[in-house]
Each structure stands twice: as C-alpha cells, then as structure tokens.
Design a protein around this motif. Structure first.
Motif, PDB file in Angstrom:
ATOM      1  N   LYS A  43       0.853  -1.192   0.000  1.00 34.94           N
ATOM      2  CA  LYS A  43       0.000   0.000   0.000  1.00 34.94           C
ATOM      3  C   LYS A  43       0.887   1.240   0.000  1.00 34.94           C
ATOM      4  O   LYS A  43       1.736   1.399   0.882  1.00 34.94           O
ATOM      5  N   ASN A  44       0.684   2.084  -0.969  1.00 36.10           N
ATOM      6  CA  ASN A  44       1.441   3.329  -1.075  1.00 36.10           C
ATOM      7  C   ASN A  44       0.524   4.490  -0.707  1.00 36.10           C
ATOM      8  O   ASN A  44      -0.332   4.881  -1.512  1.00 36.10           O
ATOM      9  N   PRO A  45       0.658   5.046   0.499  1.00 37.65           N
ATOM     10  CA  PRO A  45      -0.274   6.109   0.921  1.00 37.65           C
ATOM     11  C   PRO A  45      -0.221   7.341   0.031  1.00 37.65           C
ATOM     12  O   PRO A  45      -1.246   8.005  -0.172  1.00 37.65           O
ATOM     13  N   TRP A  46       0.946   7.636  -0.534  1.00 36.70           N
ATOM     14  CA  TRP A  46       1.056   8.806  -1.412  1.00 36.70           C
ATOM     15  C   TRP A  46       0.301   8.578  -2.719  1.00 36.70           C
ATOM     16  O   TRP A  46      -0.344   9.497  -3.247  1.00 36.70           O
ATOM     17  N   LYS A  47       0.376   7.358  -3.212  1.00 39.96           N
ATOM     18  CA  LYS A  47      -0.375   7.047  -4.425  1.00 39.96           C
ATOM     19  C   LYS A  47      -1.876   7.090  -4.142  1.00 39.96           C
ATOM     20  O   LYS A  47      -2.665   7.608  -4.942  1.00 39.96           O
ATOM     21  N   SER A  48      -2.269   6.537  -2.997  1.00 41.44           N
ATOM     22  CA  SER A  48      -3.680   6.573  -2.616  1.00 41.44           C
ATOM     23  C   SER A  48      -4.166   8.006  -2.475  1.00 41.44           C
ATOM     24  O   SER A  48      -5.256   8.363  -2.944  1.00 41.44           O
ATOM     25  N   LEU A  49      -3.356   8.846  -1.821  1.00 43.80           N
ATOM     26  CA  LEU A  49      -3.734  10.249  -1.643  1.00 43.80           C
ATOM     27  C   LEU A  49      -3.795  10.996  -2.972  1.00 43.80           C
ATOM     28  O   LEU A  49      -4.596  11.929  -3.126  1.00 43.80           O
ATOM     29  N   SER A  50      -2.977  10.563  -3.938  1.00 42.44           N
ATOM     30  CA  SER A  50      -3.013  11.221  -5.247  1.00 42.44           C
ATOM     31  C   SER A  50      -4.362  10.998  -5.933  1.00 42.44           C
ATOM     32  O   SER A  50      -4.859  11.881  -6.642  1.00 42.44           O
ATOM     33  N   TYR A  51      -4.950   9.828  -5.717  1.00 42.38           N
ATOM     34  CA  TYR A  51      -6.282   9.576  -6.280  1.00 42.38           C
ATOM     35  C   TYR A  51      -7.330  10.449  -5.586  1.00 42.38           C
ATOM     36  O   TYR A  51      -8.273  10.931  -6.225  1.00 42.38           O
ATOM     37  N   SER A 102      -3.947   2.559   3.160  1.00 37.99           N
ATOM     38  CA  SER A 102      -2.599   2.691   3.720  1.00 37.99           C
ATOM     39  C   SER A 102      -2.470   1.742   4.901  1.00 37.99           C
ATOM     40  O   SER A 102      -3.450   1.142   5.357  1.00 37.99           O
ATOM     41  N   LEU A 107      -4.531   7.429   9.374  1.00 32.51           N
ATOM     42  CA  LEU A 107      -4.729   8.041   8.055  1.00 32.51           C
ATOM     43  C   LEU A 107      -5.997   7.495   7.407  1.00 32.51           C
ATOM     44  O   LEU A 107      -6.787   8.259   6.829  1.00 32.51           O
TER      45      LEU A 107
END
Length: 377
Positions: A43-51, A102, A107
């Motif tokens: 799980k990549n929190p930055w990628k998730s947040l980018s969505y 994440s 978060l």
C-alpha cells in the motif's frame, strides 16, 4: 453400447458437461494468494492520496463549471459527471474502511471520515457492516449486502413491499434507507451505537461517524440558506442521488447474474472461499478507471487488503488458479449499456431462496408481474 456398458462417442462428437459452480473448488485460498505478485499487496499512501486529490479537484472543477454556465443544457451533464465522481469518492473511502488505502489506521480513519461524510455515509457504521458482508459473503444466514430473502419471509411481505423491492427500481435508490433501517428481516441502524450491527467496543466509533455525518448535514442546511435550496439541490442533491444509483447498481451487479444462477450457502456448505467465488466481475468501460477498478470484484472480495490500483494485475495473476470458477466479465464498449439489461433481468428473476437446503439459488415469483390481489397461500 460397448462391451463395458459405456456409450461410444465418435471423435467428431464432444461431450460437454455443464459446470457446477457450487461444487467444491479444487484449490485453496492460499493457492490464489500465492499466485498474486508480492508487490500487489503493498500500500502506497502517497499514491492513494493522489487519487483523492485527483477526485477532489474534478469535483470542485465541475462545481465551478456548473455555477459559471448555470443553464439547463449543462445541468444534466453536470449531474451525471458529478454523481459519478461522488461514487468514485465513495470507493476511495471504502478502501480506507478495508485498510487497503494505507497501513496507517489513523490516516485511513481521517481520510475515510472526510470522504464518506462528504457524501453522507457514516464511515465507521458502514465500514463495520461492510466488513460483516466480506466475512460472510454468499452466506444466506449471515451476509449483509443484497442478502436473498428466505421464502417464508418473502411470502410474509405485503404486495407493496414486493412491488417497490423487485418491480419498481426502488432498490437502486434505497441506500439511504438501508443505512437507517437495513434490509427486510434485519434490524439496526448504521447511526445507532447500540444497534445489533455493532459490538460494545465499537460504539465509540459509531458516535464519531454519526457526529461527522451530522456536521455535514448541518453544513448542507447552512449552504441552502446561502445559495438557496434549489441551487443546492442542483449542485449537490441530484448528484448525490446519481451516486446512490451507482452504489446500489454496482453492488447488485456484483452479486447477481441473469445468465447464470449464483449459489448461496447455509451451514457447513458455506466457506469463505466458496462464498467469495459467488461474486461477479464486471467491465464498466470508460468508468473502470474513474471508479478505481471496482469491477475487479472477486479478488477484492477474497483479499480486500489489496489496493485498488493493483486489483487488475492481481486478477490476471489469479485467473489460472480460478479456472472455470472465474466468470469472465462481458467486455464493454465505452459505455456499459449491456449492464442495464443484466440489472433489469436479474431484478425480475431473483426474488427469494428456498427455506430448505444448504446450497440454494434465487427463485422467481411470477405473481409480482401478474398481480391478482390474492395473498400467497
């Protein structure tokens, strides 16, 4: 007949036996897990947040355009686009609820509350009931989402209830009512910390989510006094109903199929794997990426910890293990018109299941479409 008592089949003939999707699968859950590449679990929190950022930017851009144009040629386009984006936001909040957003519980909770409260979903209340659905998918007695009615309960319903549930497409806008009162035959509310849905140690979470939901309702009420009720209805209310239709339609389609009867289980016949294999993948055409590949539903059901941006790859890797137990989704054009037919036909056919048997299938009540005014005998 041959000498061994076996019918002779010529080389030009094929004996095709109908595959029984309810039979015990010849593979284990661990074999499916092993087939999925290890990076699909990361799980990549930055990628998730980018969505999240992408979806929020689109939502506010659409609001800006609607206010700027403010004409009846653009409003219907806005409603469809914005309702679809509300649905996309729901899916991201849904990922937070599964912990696939994440590895940080904090978060997940913060983002989940923001996203779900914005579209009037009580984050923890729905998260917990949805977890119950995943843990019991395909179980007539314990599942939570689109559970088939036992025949006895079905026959106790009055005609008006049957009419709204199966003939009029009311179920496609029933989600708010489900949050308040759940489905027929079940008790509890997603807003009440003392509901049967929740354990005692979960009550504090429900209070938090209900408070966030209430604050959003209060904000909407305040906005209606600023911009006017009609303007708020156009900007938020109608897109919200489009979102609800997306939610109910997609959820229904992932658990029904008019072309093939899907098994439901009771007692010892049910298992987590067999229940998960009763779910259906769908191809939503241009919407696949917009709503974060929610159509890859089988793998998601079995392994909800996988982030949405790895579901397509994980599904491809698992298909050789699934074999015939995986129902290949019908390929869609840009707009998935074929799913409308599937939805309508399934609602006409899937009404209840028998009270008897540990492996059961939906049955059809023809009286709904030829009502005589007589009660079921």
């Amino acid at each position: 007949m041959g000498s061994l008592g076996v019918d002779f089949i010529s080389p030009n003939e094929k004996l095709e036996l109908k595959f029984d999707s309810s039979s015990l699968p010849p593979f284990k859950l661990s074999e499916i897990r092993a087939a999925i590449p290890k990076h699909c679990w990361i799980k990549n929190p930055w990628k998730s947040l980018s969505y999240v950022l992408r979806d929020i930017i689109i939502v506010f851009a659409l609001v800006t355009m609607a206010i700027f144009f403010d004409n009846w040629k653009f409003w219907p386009i806005y409603w469809i686009l914005q309702g679809t984006m509300f649905w996309a936001i729901f899916v991201l909040g849904h990922d937070c609820g599964h912990g696939s957003f994440s590895d940080s519980a904090l978060l997940n909770s913060v983002v989940g509350h923001i996203l779900h409260s914005f579209i009037l979903v009580p984050y923890h209340g729905w998260r917990i009931s949805h977890k119950t659905h995943h843990q019991n998918h395909g179980n007539v007695e314990a599942d939570e989402s689109w559970v088939p009615m036992p025949e006895k309960l079905y026959k106790e319903l009055d005609y008006a209830t049957k009419l709204f549930r199966f003939k009029i497409p009311f179920p496609l806008i029933a989600y708010p009512l489900y949050l308040m009162r759940r489905s027929p035959g079940k008790k509890g509310s997603h807003f009440n910390p003392y509901s049967d849905l929740f354990q005692a140690n979960e009550r504090k979470f429900i209070v938090t989510s209900t408070l966030c939901w209430t604050l959003m309702v209060a904000l909407l009420f305040y906005l209606s006094t600023v911009v006017g009720f009609l303007q708020l209805l156009k900007l938020y209310g109608i897109p919200y109903m489009i979102f609800v239709m997306w939610l109910d339609s997609v959820t229904y389609l992932h658990h029904h199929d008019h072309e093939e009867k899907l098994p439901w289980y009771r007692g010892k016949e049910w298992s987590y794997l067999r229940g998960g294999l009763t779910t259906v993948d769908r191809d939503y055409g241009v919407f696949n990426n917009i709503h974060h590949d929610i159509g890859t539903h089988v793998i998601h059901h079995l392994f909800p910890q996988i982030p949405h941006y790895h579901l397509v790859e994980a599904t491809k890797a698992a298909k050789p293990v699934f074999g015939k137990y995986y129902r290949e989704p019908k390929k869609s054009g840009a707009i998935p018109f074929h799913l409308v037919e599937n939805l309508v036909k399934s609602m006409k056919k899937d009404h209840y299941v028998s009270d008897n048997g540990d492996v059961v299938y939906y049955q059809t009540d023809p009286k709904i479409f030829n009502y005589s005014g007589k009660k079921d005998e």
